[in-house]
Design an enzyme around this catalytic site. Structure first.
Site, PDB file in Angstrom:
ATOM      1  N   THR A 190       0.868  -1.181   0.000  1.00  0.00           N
ATOM      2  CA  THR A 190       0.000   0.000   0.000  1.00  0.00           C
ATOM      3  C   THR A 190       0.900   1.226   0.000  1.00  0.00           C
ATOM      4  O   THR A 190       2.003   1.188   0.536  1.00  0.00           O
ATOM      5  CB  THR A 190      -0.866   0.057   1.268  1.00  0.00           C
ATOM      6  OG1 THR A 190       0.010   0.149   2.387  1.00  0.00           O
ATOM      7  CG2 THR A 190      -1.736  -1.172   1.406  1.00  0.00           C
ATOM      8  N   GLU A 335      -5.967  -3.797   0.040  1.00  0.00           N
ATOM      9  CA  GLU A 335      -6.206  -4.862   1.019  1.00  0.00           C
ATOM     10  C   GLU A 335      -7.363  -5.766   0.605  1.00  0.00           C
ATOM     11  O   GLU A 335      -7.611  -6.784   1.225  1.00  0.00           O
ATOM     12  CB  GLU A 335      -6.530  -4.235   2.387  1.00  0.00           C
ATOM     13  CG  GLU A 335      -5.343  -3.598   3.098  1.00  0.00           C
ATOM     14  CD  GLU A 335      -5.068  -2.164   2.668  1.00  0.00           C
ATOM     15  OE1 GLU A 335      -5.524  -1.763   1.571  1.00  0.00           O
ATOM     16  OE2 GLU A 335      -4.394  -1.437   3.414  1.00  0.00           O
ATOM     17  N   LYS A 443     -14.123  17.680  11.315  1.00  0.00           N
ATOM     18  CA  LYS A 443     -15.067  17.681  12.433  1.00  0.00           C
ATOM     19  C   LYS A 443     -15.254  19.119  12.910  1.00  0.00           C
ATOM     20  O   LYS A 443     -14.404  19.666  13.593  1.00  0.00           O
ATOM     21  CB  LYS A 443     -14.555  16.756  13.540  1.00  0.00           C
ATOM     22  CG  LYS A 443     -14.548  15.313  13.046  1.00  0.00           C
ATOM     23  CD  LYS A 443     -14.136  14.303  14.077  1.00  0.00           C
ATOM     24  CE  LYS A 443     -14.282  12.906  13.483  1.00  0.00           C
ATOM     25  NZ  LYS A 443     -13.569  11.871  14.187  1.00  0.00           N
ATOM     26  N   TRP A 448     -19.855  16.446  11.082  1.00  0.00           N
ATOM     27  CA  TRP A 448     -18.804  15.977  10.185  1.00  0.00           C
ATOM     28  C   TRP A 448     -19.011  16.550   8.779  1.00  0.00           C
ATOM     29  O   TRP A 448     -20.129  16.545   8.266  1.00  0.00           O
ATOM     30  CB  TRP A 448     -18.820  14.436  10.115  1.00  0.00           C
ATOM     31  CG  TRP A 448     -18.327  13.784  11.364  1.00  0.00           C
ATOM     32  CD1 TRP A 448     -18.173  14.381  12.593  1.00  0.00           C
ATOM     33  CD2 TRP A 448     -17.920  12.424  11.517  1.00  0.00           C
ATOM     34  NE1 TRP A 448     -17.704  13.467  13.500  1.00  0.00           N
ATOM     35  CE2 TRP A 448     -17.542  12.262  12.884  1.00  0.00           C
ATOM     36  CE3 TRP A 448     -17.838  11.339  10.669  1.00  0.00           C
ATOM     37  CZ2 TRP A 448     -17.086  11.047  13.383  1.00  0.00           C
ATOM     38  CZ3 TRP A 448     -17.388  10.130  11.179  1.00  0.00           C
ATOM     39  CH2 TRP A 448     -17.003   9.986  12.521  1.00  0.00           C
TER      40      TRP A 448
HETATM   41  P1  AMP Z   1      -5.694   1.852  -2.602  1.00  0.00           P
HETATM   42  O1  AMP Z   1      -5.404   0.786  -1.643  1.00  0.00           O
HETATM   43  O2  AMP Z   1      -4.496   2.655  -2.956  1.00  0.00           O
HETATM   44  O3  AMP Z   1      -6.411   1.338  -3.783  1.00  0.00           O
HETATM   45  O4  AMP Z   1      -6.663   2.886  -1.869  1.00  0.00           O
HETATM   46  C1  AMP Z   1      -7.871   2.485  -1.307  1.00  0.00           C
HETATM   47  C2  AMP Z   1      -8.632   3.687  -0.841  1.00  0.00           C
HETATM   48  O5  AMP Z   1      -8.966   4.515  -1.957  1.00  0.00           O
HETATM   49  C3  AMP Z   1      -9.983   3.374  -0.212  1.00  0.00           C
HETATM   50  O6  AMP Z   1      -9.862   2.982   1.131  1.00  0.00           O
HETATM   51  C4  AMP Z   1     -10.713   4.696  -0.378  1.00  0.00           C
HETATM   52  O7  AMP Z   1     -10.338   5.629   0.602  1.00  0.00           O
HETATM   53  C5  AMP Z   1     -10.195   5.178  -1.713  1.00  0.00           C
HETATM   54  N1  AMP Z   1     -11.140   4.843  -2.778  1.00  0.00           N
HETATM   55  C6  AMP Z   1     -11.122   3.781  -3.602  1.00  0.00           C
HETATM   56  N2  AMP Z   1     -12.148   3.831  -4.468  1.00  0.00           N
HETATM   57  C7  AMP Z   1     -12.851   4.949  -4.167  1.00  0.00           C
HETATM   58  C8  AMP Z   1     -14.028   5.555  -4.692  1.00  0.00           C
HETATM   59  N3  AMP Z   1     -14.699   5.042  -5.719  1.00  0.00           N
HETATM   60  N4  AMP Z   1     -14.450   6.699  -4.111  1.00  0.00           N
HETATM   61  C9  AMP Z   1     -13.797   7.246  -3.070  1.00  0.00           C
HETATM   62  N5  AMP Z   1     -12.674   6.722  -2.550  1.00  0.00           N
HETATM   63  C10 AMP Z   1     -12.205   5.596  -3.080  1.00  0.00           C
END
Ligand code: AMP
Length: 545
Positions: A190, A335, A443, A448
Site C-alpha cells: 500500500t 487490502e 469535524k 462531520w
Molecule cells: P488503494 O489501496 O491505494 O487502492 O486505496 C484504497 C482507498 O482509496 C480506499 O480505502 C478509499 O479511501 C479510496 N477509494 C477507492 N475507491 C474509491 C471511490 N470510488 N471513491 C472514493 N474513494 C475511493
C-alpha cells in the site's frame, strides 16, 4: 455430512491454461516503451503466444534457481511482458511482487528489502530508478530488462539480463506444478500516507475467486466479448485483477504502457475499439479534456469503471451525455484485491430521470458477491443503514487481507473484520457512499464534513482543474474546511466566485472558510491527494486570519 464433490486447487496457472484451451486467439495489444524496426511502439499477439511465453519465463526462472515462495519483482507498465510474468512467476509457486515505480526512492528501497526480492524484472523507463538505489538493495541477485537485444540499455545494474534472450533460450515445455491453493501468489504494498508501506500478500485462491466474482455482470461485466483497456496500472493492485479476469474469459486486452495521457489513450481507443475502460478519475479527466479539444466521441466505449477516488458528478454526466458511456463507480482497496463494491446499471435506473441516475451513480455501489460490509461508531457499535448515518466502514470476505505481510500490527482488524480507514454511509438498498478517509473528515462543531464531497462540488466549477479540501484549526468550531484549488491556465476566477458557485450545492456550514489558489497539489504514489503535509502547512491559517 460432507458433500461428495472433488477437490481441486484454484491456481493461477489454471487461468492461462484455460485461456489457451478456450480462447487461444484472443488478442493482446500493448504499447511498449521501445519501438520496433518499423518505428512502431505497438505490439500485438494472442493469448496462445502469452501462454507459451509464460512457460518460457517460468522455465527461465527455474533455471536461475527460483524456488516456491521466492519473491520475484516487477517494475513495469501495463504490457504483454508484464502479463506473461503474472502467470509465469505465480505459476511456479513463486510470489510476484509488483512494485509501484511512483513510490519515493526510500520507499522503493524499503519494500524491495522488506519483500526480500531475488530478481527484478524492469521496463526500460525504470532502469535509472533502480540504478540510483542498487547499492541499498544488495539482496537482489539480478535484474532482467524487459527489452530485446537491440534495445538493451547501457546500464550499471549488476547482472543485467535481456528478457527476450532469456525467453529465446528457454523451453516452452512445462507441466505447471500443483500445490495448495492458499499458497501466496502476489504481493503488493500500500502507498501509505504515513509510515512505511505495508505488504498485502494475495493467495492463488483469493485471486481466483476475486476474478470469478469480478467478471460477473453485477461487478465489472467481463466476458469473451469484451475488449478491455485497463489504464489502472498492473503495479497497483494487479490492475484491479483484470489480467486474471481477462485470461479467465478470453477478452481482448489493450495495454496502454506508458501512454496514459489523453492523446495516447485516444489513439489506442480509436485503433482497438475497447468497450470497457478502467482507471482513476484523473486519467479520465485528461481523456475527456482531450476529446473536447479534438471534438470526437468515444464511440466504442460502453462502460468506464472508475475507482481509487470518488467519481465526480460532472464526469458521470459527461461520459453519458457526450460519449454515451456508462460510468461504473467502484470502490475497493489494495487490502481487498481490490474490488468491494460496484455501481452497475440496474432496472430501477430505467425509471429515473437522468439527474436522479447521475446522483445514484455518485455512490460507490453495492457489495459484489463475496464481500460483506457494515458501518460502526467509535465503540464498534453498528450504525443504521439509512444512507444518512456516518460510520467507520468494516469489511470481510475471502479476498480481503487478514493481516499485513511480516507485520504484527493488528490495529486495523476487529473481530475478523478489516477497518478500511474509510468513513461511509450505507443506504437501505445497500449502496455505499464513501464520505471520507477517517483521517481527512472535517469535524466542525461536532458535525462531520466530507472533504471528498466538497472537492467534488468544487471541481464542478468550469474554471477549476483540481480541488483539495483540508480541515484546519478554528478557535470556535475546532476545525473548518479550507479549499485549495488549481485554476485553469488563463482563469482569473476568485475565491468569492468559487464560494458563490458552491452556495446552492452544499449545506451552509460546509462552506470553506477560504479558497486558496495553488499551482500544484501533492499526490501519493497511487494518485490520491496527499493531505498530510498540506494540513501541517495550513494548520494555523484560520487562527492567524
Ligand atoms: P488503494 O489501496 O491505494 O487502492 O486505496 C484504497 C482507498 O482509496 C480506499 O480505502 C478509499 O479511501 C479510496 N477509494 C477507492 N475507491 C474509491 C471511490 N470510488 N471513491 C472514493 N474513494 C475511493
Amino acid at each position: 455430512m460432507l458433500g461428495n464433490m472433488m477437490e481441486g486447487p484454484l491456481l493461477i496457472s489454471g487461468l492461462i491454461e484455460h485461456a489457451v484451451a478456450t480462447n487461444p486467439n484472443s488478442e493482446i495489444v500493448s504499447r511498449r516503451c521501445e519501438t520496433d524496426h518499423t518505428g512502431s511502439s505497438i505490439h500485438r499477439y494472442t493469448m496462445k503466444d502469452a501462454a507459451k511465453r509464460s512457460k518460457q519465463i517460468a522455465n527461465a526462472l527455474i533455471n536461475l534457481g527460483a524456488k516456491p515462495s521466492d519473491r520475484i519483482a516487477t517494475l513495469a507498465w501495463n504490457n504483454y511482458r508484464h502479463f506473461e510474468l503474472y502467470f509465469g512467476v505465480s505459476g511456479i509457486g513463486s510470489v510476484l511482487h509488483t512494485i509501484n515505480p511512483r513510490l519515493f526512492p526510500e520507499q522503493l528501497v524499503y519494500i524491495i528489502n522488506h519483500a526480500e526480492d531475488r530478481w527484478i524484472f524492469v521496463d526500460l523507463t525504470f532502469v535509472p530508478l533502480l540504478e540510483a538505489i542498487q547499492d541499498q538493495i544488495s539482496g537482489v541477485e539480478g535484474f532482467i530488462i524487459l527489452a530485446d537485444a537491440n534495445n538493451m540499455p547501457d546500464t550499471s545494474l549488476k547482472n543485467a539480463v535481456c528478457y527476450e534472450e532469456l525467453i529465446d533460450q528457454s523451453s516452452d515445455e512445462l507441466e505447471w506444478p500443483t500445490f495448495d491453493e492458499n499458497t501466496a501468489a502476489a504481493l503488493c504494498y500500500t502507498s501509505g500516507t504515513t509510515g512505511n508501506p505495508k505488504g498485502v500478500l494475495y493467495s492463488h485462491r483469493s485471486t481466483l475467486i476475486h476474478a470469478l466474482s469480478e467478471i460477473s455482470r453485477e461487478a465489472l461485466g467481463i466476458s469473451s466479448l469484451s475488449c478491455i483497456l485497463p489504464v489502472v496500472p498492473m503495479f497497483h493492485v494487479n490492475a484491479w485483477g483484470v489480467p486474471y479476469a481477462g485470461a479467465m474469459t478470453g477478452s481482448k486486452l489493450v495495454f496502454p504502457g506508458p501512454g496514459m495521457d489523453g492523446a495516447s489513450l485516444w489513439e489506442l481507443i480509436d485503433a482497438e475499439k475497447p468497450d470497457l475502460l478502467l482507471g482513476v478519475p484523473t486519467v479520465w479527466l485528461m481523456l475527456l479534456n482531450h476529446m473536447d479539444e479534438i471534438g470526437k466521441t468515444l464511440d466504442s466505449v460502453k462502460n468506464v469503471v472508475v475507482g481509487g477516488s470518488a467519481a465526480p458528478y460532472s464526469m458521470i454526466k459527461k461520459f453519458d451525455e457526450d460519449h454515451d458511456a456508462f460510468l461504473v463507480h467502484a470502490w475497493g482497496m489494495t487490502e481487498m484485491s481490490p474490488l468491494g463494491t460496484s455501481n452497475v446499471a440496474t432496472a430501477a435506473m430505467n425509471n429515473m430521470t437522468k439527474e436522479e441516475r447521475y446522483r445514484l451513480q455518485q455512490k460507490q455501489g453495492r457489495p459484489v458477491f463475496g464481500v460483506q460490509m457494515k458501518i460502526v461508531d467509535d465503540n464498534g457499535d453498528p450504525r443504521p443503514h439509512d444512507g444518512i448515518a456516518y460510520g467507520r466502514l468494516l469489511v470481510r470476505g475471502p479476498w480481503i487481507i487478514s493481516q499485513y505481510y511480516k507485520n504484527d500490527d493488528m490495529s486495523s482488524f476487529e473481530n475478523g473484520w478489516l477497518d478500511t480507514g474509510d468513513v461511509a454511509t450505507i443506504d437501505p438498498a445497500n449502496y455505499l457512499t464513501i464520505v471520507d478517509r477517517s483521517k481527512d473528515v472535517i469535524k466542525s462543531g461536532g458535525e462531520w464534513i466530507s472533504s471528498i464531497d466538497l472537492e467534488n462540488a468544487a471541481v464542478g466549477h468550469p474554471e477549476l482543474v483540481e480541488a483539495c479540501v483540508i480541515g484546519v484549526a478554528h478557535e470556535k468550531w475546532d476545525e473548518r474546511p479550507l479549499l485549495l484549488a488549481i485554476r485553469k491556465p488563463d482563469s482569473n476566477v476568485t475565491a468569492e466566485d468559487v464560494k458563490q458557485f458552491l452556495d446552492d450545492k452544499i449545506a451552509k456550514f460546509w462552506m470553506p472558510d477560504d479558497v486558496i489558489f495553488v499551482d500544484s497539489l501533492p499526490h501519493t504514489a497511487t494518485g490520491k491527494l496527499l493531505k498530510i503535509d498540506l494540513r501541517k502547512e495550513y494548520q494555523d491559517y484560520l487562527l492567524k486570519a
